[in-house]
Write a protein that holds these residues in place. Structure first.
Motif: not given
Lengths: 190, 164
Positions: B138, B141-142, B144-145, B158-162
């Motif tokens: 999920x 899908x959104x 995030x790395x 750990x979710x990293x996105x921007x």
């Protein structure tokens, strides 16, 4: 000297720069609508920790970049947190504080004592109408990141984890950081 | 006609009882197992009033012996041994049988407990893996790395996105 805490997390990478020991204090007089942690508003006794014991635990945790004070309202327990921050800073760790107050409101001697020991303060009420997903470490656009020492600067804001899940051996999930409602809902629903 | 000596034994598990009988020389080839109880026979081929689910026919017991039986009851198998056969298969033999039964029963309980522990551990591992995979799927899908580390037995994601 005692601290009234909601909880602690010995290691997090989503509550400031690097690996941090996170302290959620109990009690907040601001009660911002839409706050993520309304269970931390009440000022009743929750988990009492001596400053000395908590400092020893933090300093015995290997590999930390620093500590993060959040809540609840950290400046409602500024004197005890300053007493905790002092040995932490002396040991080379950094101090990061989330507060619902603006810096201009933090005028008491205890407030100043904690501010003098803080490397970064994210300040300002959480305003639901200004909810943002685009600003690191902030929940609403009015909040400001203040770098109070030379240890960090705006360049530290890039590429940091926003959300952190802790998956326990029994399959339960704990989440911290700044998850979007969609991510939180979708992830914990599964 | 010899009178039957009836003893109540706290033996509830058929498989353990059969194993115990085998230990004492009455293996599967010498023992009948019936879903519904059958009449026991006397040494002369006469039908006795007693019935049993597990039967050792008289010719497998001894010369001039009667059938030996075990009747399943709500409180366990009831041993049916005639007076005539008591010297050979009396209380001493039943005590031996009970000891063997107890040993098989204990081993079975330990086996079942180990299987249950293994099943619960497999279920726990399945749940943790499903949760871990759900977070990965999920989050990706959104946009995030996901960086995964372990803190003791806890998995940290750990979710990293921007990039600011």
């Amino acid at each position: 000297m005692l601290l009234n805490l909601a909880r602690t997390l010995a290691r997090s990478a989503a509550n400031g720069p690097g690996e941090r020991f996170v302290v959620w204090v109990q009690g907040c007089p601001l009660a911002c609508p839409g706050c993520w942690n309304p269970d931390t508003w009440a000022f009743g006794r929750r988990e009492l920790h001596s400053v000395q014991d908590l400092a020893a635990i933090i300093l015995a945790t290997p590999g930390l970049e620093g500590v993060t004070f959040t809540g609840g309202e950290p400046f409602a327990q500024a004197r005890a947190l300053a007493a905790l921050a002092a040995p932490v800073r002396a040991a080379g760790l950094s101090v990061f504080v989330f507060t619902g107050y603006d810096l201009s409101e933090l005028t008491l001697p205890a407030h100043r004592a904690l501010l003098e020991l803080a490397d970064v303060v994210v300040a300002g009420r959480y305003r639901q109408a200004e909810r943002t997903l685009d600003l690191p470490w902030r929940g609403s656009g009015n909040q400001r990141v203040h770098f109070l020492s030379n240890r960090y600067g705006p360049e530290q804001l890039a590429g940091l984890p926003e959300v952190e899940f802790h998956l326990s051996t029994d399959g339960s999930l704990a989440v911290t950081g700044f998850p979007t409602a969609a991510l939180l809902g979708r992830t914990t629903a599964g | 006609m010899s009178a039957y000596m009836t003893l109540l034994t706290p033996m509830t598990d058929q498989a353990c009882l059969l194993d115990a009988l085998a230990d004492l020389g009455f293996g599967a080839a010498l023992v009948e197992v019936h879903a519904t109880p059958v009449r026991l026979e006397g040494y002369g081929g006469d039908q006795r009033t007693q019935t049993a689910h597990i039967v050792i026919r008289r010719h497998n017991v001894g010369v001039a012996s009667n059938d030996v039986g075990f009747l399943a009851t709500a409180t366990g198998y009831q041993a049916l041994v005639s007076d005539f056969d008591h010297p050979k298969l009396g209380s001493g033999w039943l005590a031996q049988l009970n000891q063997r039964y107890s040993a098989h029963w204990s081993a079975k309980q330990e086996r079942l407990a180990a299987e249950e522990r293994r099943r619960q551990e497999q279920e726990r591992q399945r749940l943790v893996e499903a949760q871990r995979q759900a977070v990965h799927d999920r989050a990706k899908a959104m946009g995030y790395r996901v960086q995964e580390t372990r803190e003791g037995e806890t998995v940290r994601l750990l979710l990293v996105k921007r990039t600011y």
